[in-house]
Design a protein around this motif. Structure first.
Motif, PDB file in Angstrom:
ATOM      1  N   GLY A  54       0.827  -1.200   0.000  1.00  0.00           N
ATOM      2  CA  GLY A  54       0.000   0.000   0.000  1.00  0.00           C
ATOM      3  C   GLY A  54       0.861   1.250   0.000  1.00  0.00           C
ATOM      4  O   GLY A  54       0.617   2.193  -0.749  1.00  0.00           O
ATOM      5  N   GLU A  55       1.891   1.239   0.811  1.00  0.00           N
ATOM      6  CA  GLU A  55       2.757   2.411   0.920  1.00  0.00           C
ATOM      7  C   GLU A  55       3.671   2.537  -0.295  1.00  0.00           C
ATOM      8  O   GLU A  55       3.919   3.630  -0.788  1.00  0.00           O
ATOM      9  N   LEU A  56       4.167   1.394  -0.769  1.00  0.00           N
ATOM     10  CA  LEU A  56       5.116   1.452  -1.874  1.00  0.00           C
ATOM     11  C   LEU A  56       4.436   1.865  -3.171  1.00  0.00           C
ATOM     12  O   LEU A  56       4.990   2.615  -3.952  1.00  0.00           O
ATOM     13  N   SER A  57       3.188   1.381  -3.383  1.00  0.00           N
ATOM     14  CA  SER A  57       2.541   1.734  -4.642  1.00  0.00           C
ATOM     15  C   SER A  57       2.063   3.180  -4.615  1.00  0.00           C
ATOM     16  O   SER A  57       2.047   3.849  -5.629  1.00  0.00           O
ATOM     17  N   LYS A  58       1.690   3.696  -3.440  1.00  0.00           N
ATOM     18  CA  LYS A  58       1.239   5.086  -3.375  1.00  0.00           C
ATOM     19  C   LYS A  58       2.391   6.079  -3.235  1.00  0.00           C
ATOM     20  O   LYS A  58       2.262   7.228  -3.600  1.00  0.00           O
ATOM     21  N   GLY A  59       3.496   5.625  -2.681  1.00  0.00           N
ATOM     22  CA  GLY A  59       4.634   6.536  -2.515  1.00  0.00           C
ATOM     23  C   GLY A  59       4.615   7.321  -1.214  1.00  0.00           C
ATOM     24  O   GLY A  59       5.305   8.331  -1.084  1.00  0.00           O
ATOM     25  N   THR A  60       3.830   6.861  -0.240  1.00  0.00           N
ATOM     26  CA  THR A  60       3.735   7.594   1.022  1.00  0.00           C
ATOM     27  C   THR A  60       5.020   7.501   1.843  1.00  0.00           C
ATOM     28  O   THR A  60       5.221   8.305   2.757  1.00  0.00           O
ATOM     29  N   LEU A  61       5.872   6.525   1.516  1.00  0.00           N
ATOM     30  CA  LEU A  61       7.097   6.374   2.318  1.00  0.00           C
ATOM     31  C   LEU A  61       8.182   7.374   1.917  1.00  0.00           C
ATOM     32  O   LEU A  61       9.120   7.594   2.671  1.00  0.00           O
ATOM     33  N   VAL A  62       8.037   7.971   0.719  1.00  0.00           N
ATOM     34  CA  VAL A  62       9.099   8.850   0.232  1.00  0.00           C
ATOM     35  C   VAL A  62       9.369   9.990   1.217  1.00  0.00           C
ATOM     36  O   VAL A  62      10.512  10.243   1.615  1.00  0.00           O
ATOM     37  N   ASN A  63       8.309  10.663   1.647  1.00  0.00           N
ATOM     38  CA  ASN A  63       8.467  11.759   2.605  1.00  0.00           C
ATOM     39  C   ASN A  63       9.120  11.289   3.881  1.00  0.00           C
ATOM     40  O   ASN A  63      10.011  11.934   4.428  1.00  0.00           O
ATOM     41  N   VAL A  64       8.620  10.156   4.374  1.00  0.00           N
ATOM     42  CA  VAL A  64       9.059   9.653   5.665  1.00  0.00           C
ATOM     43  C   VAL A  64      10.530   9.243   5.600  1.00  0.00           C
ATOM     44  O   VAL A  64      11.320   9.559   6.490  1.00  0.00           O
ATOM     45  N   LEU A  65      10.906   8.580   4.515  1.00  0.00           N
ATOM     46  CA  LEU A  65      12.299   8.156   4.365  1.00  0.00           C
ATOM     47  C   LEU A  65      13.221   9.368   4.256  1.00  0.00           C
ATOM     48  O   LEU A  65      14.329   9.362   4.775  1.00  0.00           O
ATOM     49  N   SER A  66      12.742  10.420   3.583  1.00  0.00           N
ATOM     50  CA  SER A  66      13.592  11.596   3.416  1.00  0.00           C
ATOM     51  C   SER A  66      13.802  12.323   4.744  1.00  0.00           C
ATOM     52  O   SER A  66      14.675  13.163   4.867  1.00  0.00           O
ATOM     53  N   LYS A  67      12.981  11.985   5.736  1.00  0.00           N
ATOM     54  CA  LYS A  67      13.157  12.601   7.054  1.00  0.00           C
ATOM     55  C   LYS A  67      14.204  11.854   7.877  1.00  0.00           C
ATOM     56  O   LYS A  67      14.504  12.245   9.004  1.00  0.00           O
TER      57      LYS A  67
END
Lengths: 254, 316
Positions: A92-105
């Motif tokens: 769910g997170e990988l296909s939507k890209g919601t982790l990008v912000n979190v990882l960049s933090k």
């Protein structure tokens, strides 16, 4: 607060606000309650069908029948519900890209995987305990006699199998980035274990052994070693899936 | 000091070379425009700077630290605003900001303070709705706020305005312009008017290479076409203005000996566009004629090459 704790907080908020927690709890409470009831009424139901000239006699049902039902329900319907609800745990997170912000933090990829697993495990544990409590209370009420031989090992088996399924979902999600990928990975693993169980003697190491048969420990029908070994394999495979998930996630990116 | 240095960066997808040895230097506290047509490789470059994509060759350093793939954002040194920022729809803006703050290991008191300030800056201060019900523009603004939360030294914005309505675009550009004293912004876009509004320096990416780069002023002076445009109120005024011109094509008023030659002229109705060799001299002479003849022009301007002209020239 550490990044791990912060992300666990987010996971917990997610299962609550998307109602997944409540859906799972309802399913598991129902499974727990149903087990003793079904064990109690099935002999009466079948006995009462009254086919002319045929007398069906059933032995009086016991607490053991109730627990047999419980293990069957939890390891089939229960695990299925868990797998469906958590099918999108990574994808769910990988296909939507919601982790990008979190990882960049600055959260580590290992921390993401482990906090997801930790919260999913906590949810699964809570649901399992709820189901157990319901079944235990009703079984006590209906029969008030319980087998206790190797109870801890017996009840640890389906629980460990649930954790194993969660770790496969995470690995599948990272590998395929889609919910179907996650679910197919679980299906594939289950089919593989099913095929492996055809090999004579494989039950000693096959994690499938721990999923739904460990009620046999309660009345001492089978020896503890028959479950302790596959349980150890199941736990090791869970750890291996998590390690592989972290490594794959570091290599694949988000 | 440069915040971002890129040296000879390369990336291919299969046989297709998308980035073919580009180099960039982004000085501190600037808004650096990274321009290119769709598919030029802007997002690819930015994802490599973020450590989200593996590079095939070259070097990227942010504040002197080399960027490694998988180590996303160098532990908070780089903020990232993707073209379509994705959030957890079940969270409220303040909750999301708090989570981001905790992940960046900021003290929780500071997180609350900065989150309130930033949400105020982007106009989401009193927003209690869950992010799931936000419009695209609101998500973009929240994206800016979260990207700035941990005060990154470099903020990478991937086409932050491409899908916004005119008001949303104006707001986001305003915010990016306002924050340049706090951080350095690398802004990719294909909207040239945005570049003219906020960027100090630009690089044009074309065919996997940097086709042109420098400050806007440098680019303009390097590419300035010396043209003066004058628009008259009527055709009679224009005729009156053109009267002293001799056949040789020099702008020579009857009362003055020193003519102003022009190379070419474009005559369109009541408008004249003159290409001249010496802008200042020509302008002075023209003003003199206008005063002498009592001609009142509607418009008289030295034509600055626009970003569009520069861009088209760069990718031609």
């Amino acid at each position: 607060m550490t990044p791990f704790a912060a992300f666990c907080g987010k996971e917990l908020m997610e299962v609550r606000r998307t109602y997944r927690l409540y859906i799972l709890m309802a399913v598991f409470a129902l499974l727990g309650l149903m087990s003793p009831i079904v064990a109690k009424v099935i002999p009466d139901l079948i006995g009462g069908m009254g086919i002319e000239g045929v007398v069906i006699t059933f032995p009086e049902s016991t607490a053991m029948d109730s627990w047999t039902q419980f293990f069957g329900n939890v390891s089939q319907i229960g695990i299925l519900a868990l797998v469906i609800v958590y099918g999108g745990i990574m994808s769910g997170e990988l296909s939507k890209g919601t982790l990008v912000n979190v990882l960049s933090k600055g959260i580590g990829r290992g921390e993401v995987v482990m906090s997801k697993f930790a919260v999913a495990s906590a949810v699964w544990t809570a649901c399992y305990l709820l189901s157990f409590a319901a079944a235990y209370a009703y079984t006590e009420f209906l029969w008030d006699s319980n087998e206790t031989a190797d109870a801890a090992l017996a009840f640890a088996c389906p629980w460990a199998y649930g954790l194993f399924m969660l770790s496969i979902l995470i690995l599948g999600g990272i590998a395929f980035k889609t919910t179907y990928g996650s679910l197919l990975t679980v299906l594939g693993a289950t089919v593989l274990m099913g095929l492996a169980s055809l090999i004579p003697g494989s039950k000693w190491v096959n994690p499938l052994t721990v999923s739904g048969e460990s009620y046999a420990l309660l009345n001492g029908a089978r020896p503890p070693m028959e479950f302790a070994l596959p349980l150890a394999v199941c736990v090791s495979l869970t750890a291996a899936c998590l390690a592989a998930s972290v490594l794959a996630f570091r290599r694949k990116g988000a | 000091m440069d915040v971002l240095n890129v040296r000879n960066l390369k990336k291919s997808f299969g046989d297709r070379r998308v980035i073919d040895g580009i180099s960039l230097d982004v000085p501190e506290n600037s808004v650096y425009g990274f321009i290119g047509v769709n598919g030029a490789g802007k997002t690819t470059t930015m994802r490599m700077i973020m450590g989200l994509l593996q590079k095939d060759g070259g070097e990227i350093t942010v504040c002197g630290k080399p960027v490694a793939y998988g180590e996303t954002g160098l532990g908070g040194l780089i903020g990232y605003l993707p073209d379509v920022p994705e959030f957890y729809g079940f969270m409220r803006p303040m909750e999301y900001m708090r989570m981001c703050g905790a992940i960046s290991r900021m003290p929780s008191g500071l997180v609350g303070e900065r989150a309130r300030e930033l949400l105020g800056l982007v106009g989401l201060k009193d927003q209690r709705k869950r992010i799931g019900s936000f419009s695209r523009g609101m998500k973009q603004r929240l994206g800016v706020a979260q990207a700035l939360l941990n005060e990154p030294r470099l903020l990478i914005c991937d086409e932050p305005t491409s899908a916004l309505d005119p008001i949303g675009r104006k707001d986001v550009l305003g915010i990016l312009g306002d924050i340049r004293d706090r951080t350095t912004v690398l802004l990719s876009t294909h909207i040239l008017s945005d570049v003219e509004k906020v960027c100090d320096r630009v690089a044009v990416l074309h065919g996997g290479k940097i086709a042109m780069d420098g400050t806007l002023g440098e680019l303009r002076s390097r590419h300035r076409a010396d043209k003066i445009r004058i628009e008259f109120m009527s055709a009679a005024d224009k005729a009156s203005f053109l009267r002293p011109l001799d056949e040789a094509g020099s702008l020579e008023p009857a009362s003055q000996g020193s003519g102003v030659p022009w190379v070419a002229a474009e005559d369109r109705g009541t408008e004249l566009t003159l290409e001249v060799k010496d802008v200042e001299g020509a302008m002075r002479a023209m003003l003199r004629i206008l005063t002498d003849r009592r001609i009142m022009p509607l418009r008289l301007e030295v034509m600055e090459p626009g970003m569009e002209g520069l861009f088209l020239e760069a990718i031609a």
